[in-house]
Design an enzyme around this catalytic site. Structure first.
Site, PDB file in Angstrom:
ATOM      1  N   ASN A   1      38.975  20.141 -22.048  1.00  0.00           N
ATOM      2  CA  ASN A   1      38.308  19.224 -22.777  1.00  0.00           C
ATOM      3  C   ASN A   1      36.904  19.857 -23.734  1.00  0.00           C
ATOM      4  O   ASN A   1      36.149  19.413 -24.236  1.00  0.00           O
ATOM      5  CB  ASN A   1      37.530  18.188 -21.996  1.00  0.00           C
ATOM      6  CG  ASN A   1      37.005  18.625 -20.681  1.00  0.00           C
ATOM      7  OD1 ASN A   1      37.131  19.476 -20.368  1.00  0.00           O
ATOM      8  ND2 ASN A   1      36.015  17.591 -20.442  1.00  0.00           N
ATOM      9  N   TYR A   2      36.675  21.206 -23.294  1.00  0.00           N
ATOM     10  CA  TYR A   2      35.363  21.619 -23.727  1.00  0.00           C
ATOM     11  C   TYR A   2      35.820  23.231 -24.417  1.00  0.00           C
ATOM     12  O   TYR A   2      36.636  23.990 -23.931  1.00  0.00           O
ATOM     13  CB  TYR A   2      34.853  22.118 -22.397  1.00  0.00           C
ATOM     14  CG  TYR A   2      33.198  22.653 -22.488  1.00  0.00           C
ATOM     15  CD1 TYR A   2      32.529  22.183 -23.565  1.00  0.00           C
ATOM     16  CD2 TYR A   2      32.878  23.800 -21.780  1.00  0.00           C
ATOM     17  CE1 TYR A   2      31.465  22.763 -23.745  1.00  0.00           C
ATOM     18  CE2 TYR A   2      31.615  24.283 -21.798  1.00  0.00           C
ATOM     19  CZ  TYR A   2      30.796  23.698 -22.949  1.00  0.00           C
ATOM     20  OH  TYR A   2      29.590  24.276 -22.966  1.00  0.00           O
TER      21      TYR A   2
ATOM     22  N   ASN B   1      -1.557  -3.283  15.680  1.00  0.00           N
ATOM     23  CA  ASN B   1      -1.563  -3.936  14.377  1.00  0.00           C
ATOM     24  C   ASN B   1      -0.413  -3.426  13.663  1.00  0.00           C
ATOM     25  O   ASN B   1      -0.184  -2.178  13.641  1.00  0.00           O
ATOM     26  CB  ASN B   1      -2.833  -3.583  13.562  1.00  0.00           C
ATOM     27  CG  ASN B   1      -2.764  -3.783  11.852  1.00  0.00           C
ATOM     28  OD1 ASN B   1      -2.162  -4.719  11.436  1.00  0.00           O
ATOM     29  ND2 ASN B   1      -3.382  -3.109  11.254  1.00  0.00           N
TER      30      ASN B   1
ATOM     31  N   LEU C   1       0.728  -1.287   0.046  1.00  0.00           N
ATOM     32  CA  LEU C   1      -0.107  -0.015   0.119  1.00  0.00           C
ATOM     33  C   LEU C   1       0.801   1.370  -0.050  1.00  0.00           C
ATOM     34  O   LEU C   1       1.546   1.552   0.914  1.00  0.00           O
ATOM     35  CB  LEU C   1      -1.057  -0.090   1.279  1.00  0.00           C
ATOM     36  CG  LEU C   1      -2.053  -1.423   1.397  1.00  0.00           C
ATOM     37  CD1 LEU C   1      -2.736  -0.847   2.572  1.00  0.00           C
ATOM     38  CD2 LEU C   1      -2.632  -1.440   0.156  1.00  0.00           C
ATOM     39  N   ALA C   2       0.836   2.087  -1.295  1.00  0.00           N
ATOM     40  CA  ALA C   2       1.738   3.087  -1.048  1.00  0.00           C
ATOM     41  C   ALA C   2       0.927   4.192  -1.880  1.00  0.00           C
ATOM     42  O   ALA C   2       1.803   5.101  -2.691  1.00  0.00           O
ATOM     43  CB  ALA C   2       2.807   2.528  -2.102  1.00  0.00           C
TER      44      ALA C   2
ATOM     45  N   LYS D   1      36.999  13.196 -14.454  1.00  0.00           N
ATOM     46  CA  LYS D   1      35.594  13.007 -15.047  1.00  0.00           C
ATOM     47  C   LYS D   1      35.615  12.279 -16.357  1.00  0.00           C
ATOM     48  O   LYS D   1      36.229  12.497 -17.199  1.00  0.00           O
ATOM     49  CB  LYS D   1      35.286  14.465 -15.368  1.00  0.00           C
ATOM     50  CG  LYS D   1      33.900  14.295 -16.007  1.00  0.00           C
ATOM     51  CD  LYS D   1      33.725  15.243 -17.159  1.00  0.00           C
ATOM     52  CE  LYS D   1      32.902  14.570 -17.933  1.00  0.00           C
ATOM     53  NZ  LYS D   1      32.638  15.286 -19.508  1.00  0.00           N
TER      54      LYS D   1
ATOM     55  N   GLN E   1      -5.011   3.974  -7.072  1.00  0.00           N
ATOM     56  CA  GLN E   1      -6.058   4.277  -6.419  1.00  0.00           C
ATOM     57  C   GLN E   1      -6.262   5.938  -6.306  1.00  0.00           C
ATOM     58  O   GLN E   1      -5.524   6.550  -5.928  1.00  0.00           O
ATOM     59  CB  GLN E   1      -5.724   4.021  -4.875  1.00  0.00           C
ATOM     60  CG  GLN E   1      -6.891   4.477  -3.747  1.00  0.00           C
ATOM     61  CD  GLN E   1      -6.527   4.229  -2.511  1.00  0.00           C
ATOM     62  OE1 GLN E   1      -5.430   4.504  -2.190  1.00  0.00           O
ATOM     63  NE2 GLN E   1      -7.395   4.143  -1.557  1.00  0.00           N
TER      64      GLN E   1
ATOM     65  N   ARG F   1       1.842  13.930   7.384  1.00  0.00           N
ATOM     66  CA  ARG F   1       2.642  14.337   8.501  1.00  0.00           C
ATOM     67  C   ARG F   1       3.847  14.354   8.240  1.00  0.00           C
ATOM     68  O   ARG F   1       4.763  14.771   9.156  1.00  0.00           O
ATOM     69  CB  ARG F   1       2.368  13.217   9.534  1.00  0.00           C
ATOM     70  CG  ARG F   1       0.904  13.464  10.328  1.00  0.00           C
ATOM     71  CD  ARG F   1       0.464  12.144  10.994  1.00  0.00           C
ATOM     72  NE  ARG F   1       0.001  10.868  10.320  1.00  0.00           N
ATOM     73  CZ  ARG F   1      -0.085   9.928  10.793  1.00  0.00           C
ATOM     74  NH1 ARG F   1      -0.209   9.439  12.060  1.00  0.00           N
ATOM     75  NH2 ARG F   1      -0.614   8.701   9.848  1.00  0.00           N
TER      76      ARG F   1
ATOM     77  N   ARG G   1      34.468  11.462 -10.662  1.00  0.00           N
ATOM     78  CA  ARG G   1      33.035  11.689 -11.334  1.00  0.00           C
ATOM     79  C   ARG G   1      32.644  10.449 -12.086  1.00  0.00           C
ATOM     80  O   ARG G   1      33.487   9.756 -12.488  1.00  0.00           O
ATOM     81  CB  ARG G   1      32.779  13.117 -11.863  1.00  0.00           C
ATOM     82  CG  ARG G   1      33.046  14.192 -11.179  1.00  0.00           C
ATOM     83  CD  ARG G   1      33.116  15.351 -11.744  1.00  0.00           C
ATOM     84  NE  ARG G   1      32.188  15.796 -12.995  1.00  0.00           N
ATOM     85  CZ  ARG G   1      32.066  16.822 -13.667  1.00  0.00           C
ATOM     86  NH1 ARG G   1      33.340  17.483 -13.785  1.00  0.00           N
ATOM     87  NH2 ARG G   1      31.140  16.736 -14.442  1.00  0.00           N
TER      88      ARG G   1
END
Ligand code: UD1
Ligand code: CA
Length: 455
Positions: free
Chosen positions: A384-385, A169, A8-9, A349, A73, A15, A331
């Site tokens: 690298n960029y 319960n 049941l989720a 990276k 549900q 709360r 990374r």
């Protein structure tokens, strides 16, 4: 006998005061609902249906790798209504269904197995997991007549006498599928909360002369999480349980109270872990490693004999006897070889670093393939960029990269070559050569005197 399970989720968990559905809050790095699924799987319940509603898409997304089915549900009209929404799943099935609230992450698989056994061996139509509490506030109470379970009364519906019952319960049950399905039609919502309670099925079954059993277990296992305070309590209990398991397996934890190991982490014998480490996800740490204080390691494989200090390692592989840190950042999708060294203030990276290669200080390596036995001087940067795209760099074996070198990708440095300190490398460096990519030094003699600057 055929067995299946429903979780049941669908509830929101008001709360919790959160935009995240309650069952997706994590305990020791794993969502509560996934704890419950994994416990069920260990207890041989493989056909699992999850009732989702509030935050359905998020719950589906978080459980997508666990091979479960879903019922919807739309309106949260109570736990009984949630099972009515799963009728399709139960249709034409004969056997046992185990039903769990999605917010009980501390239940043990052995207990679930025992519950199923108790249920089968006694011919009960329903078997409830219960617990004895000093303060049963909030829980449904188990009302017995001559010792036999008669009904469950929700806290808000209890009379004075029922309020004093301390058997509660746990929200974990086994049902005979056909008896359950038949009883669902008889549920009503004439109660304090105006909800359809699953717990009312017990009274319905009893009124038809069926026997209902109860299995009393330790309170800890039945703790349901309804608030952040309870989430923190459960986190602490599970952390202790996990850490104890590793201690028993031969791992040293210098300060177990302050070591954070995820539920699915594996750690080899004689590994030593100092405080402040957070080891997450599916990380595997092999034997004889030392984790000095304050690292975060997520979804990584750390081979034996590795030592790590104050570093972050994400989705990567670290080879045997390699040292990492202090203050390294590895990374995702990086592979570091054996006997390598990734030192202080080094970021790696999406790169491969070969065996015995040393990247000791202040260096960035991104999108690169680096061979074995290389040495990186302090302050190397792989460029690298270019502002639009990322490019690859390839460095062969036994390359010596001088301090403060820029390697402008795409570029290749072949085996056995040297790069002079301070170079900016934009073209291939051939095997066995020295590359110098910087302005030649010029000295102007007597310049200081001429300028009148001599002190
Ligand atoms: C429930 C039990 C109570 C028990 C307690 C144990 C009922 C009526 N009461 O109360 O006897 O002592 O658990 O923790 O069952 N859910 C839905 N749809 C709904 C309502 C709830 O899927 O319409 C799900 C929630 O997501 C949650 C679980 O059912 O995972 C339990 O709901 P919750 O509201 O926490 O029930 P309790 O009031 O704690
Ligand atoms: Ca609850």
């Amino acid at each position: 006998m055929y067995k299946c399970a429903i979780i049941l989720a669908a509830g929101e968990g008001k709360r919790m005061k959160s935009t995240t559905p309650k069952v997706l809050h994590k305990v020791c790095g794993k969502e509560m609902v996934n704890h419950v699924i994994d416990i069920m799987r260990i207890a041989d319940l493989s056909d699992i249906n999850i009732v989702i509603g509030k935050g359905a898409d998020k719950v589906k997304e978080s459980t997508r790798f666990r091979d479960v089915s879903y019922s919807y549900q739309d309106k949260q009209l109570g736990t009984g209504h949630a099972i009515i929404c799963a009728k399709e799943f139960l249709k034409h099935k004969k056997g046992i269904v185990a039903i769990f609230n999605g917010d009980v992450p501390l239940m043990r698989a052995e207990t679930v197995k025992k519950l199923i056994e108790t249920h089968e061996n006694n011919g009960y139509k329903c078997t409830i997991v219960t617990s004895l509490l000093n303060d049963p506030t909030g829980y449904g109470r188990i009302v017995r007549r001559e010792g036999v379970v008669d009904k469950i009364v929700e806290h808000k519906d209890c009379n004075k006498e029922e309020l004093s019952i301390n058997e509660i319960n746990a929200g974990i049950y086994c049902f005979d599928i056909e008896s359950l399905v038949k009883s669902l039609d008889k549920l009503n919502n004439n109660n304090a909360q105006g909800e359809y309670y699953l717990t009312d099925v017990i009274e319905i079954l009893r009124s038809e002369d069926n026997t209902v059993g109860a299995m009393i277990v330790d309170y800890e296992e039945t703790m349901g999480v309804n608030s952040r305070v309870e989430l923190a309590e459960v986190e602490k209990i599970l952390r202790n349980r996990i850490n104890k398991k590793h201690l028993e397996n031969g791992v040293t934890l210098i300060d177990a109270e302050n070591t954070y190991i995820g539920a699915d982490v594996q750690i080899g014998q004689d590994t030593i872990i100092y405080p402040g480490n957070a080891i997450e996800g599916k990380t595997v740490i092999k034997e004889n490693c030392v984790l000095y204080p304050n690292s975060r390691i997520k979804d990584s494989i750390i081979e034996q004999g590795v030592s790590i200090q104050s570093s972050v390692i994400l989705e990567s592989h670290i080879g045997e006897e390699t040292t990492v840190g202090p203050f390294a950042y590895i990374r995702p999708e990086s592979t570091i070889g054996k006997h390598a060294r990734i030192g202080d203030f080094v970021e790696i990276k999406k790169s491969t670093i070969g065996d015995n290669t040393k990247v000791s200080h202040l260096t960035y390596i991104g999108d690169a393939e680096v061979g074995e036995d290389c040495n990186f001087g302090c302050g190397t940067v792989i460029v690298n960029y270019d502002g639009k795209a990322k490019y690859k760099t390839k460095i062969g074996n036994r390359a010596f990269i001088g301090c403060n070198t820029n390697l402008v990708a795409p570029v290749e440095v072949k085996d056995n070559s040297y790069i002079a300190a301070g170079s900016t490398i934009t073209n291939e460096v051939p095997e066995g050569s020295l590359a110098i990519g910087r302005a030649k030094q010029k000295n102007i003699e007597g310049w200081v005197d001429k300028k009148g600057l001599k002190k």
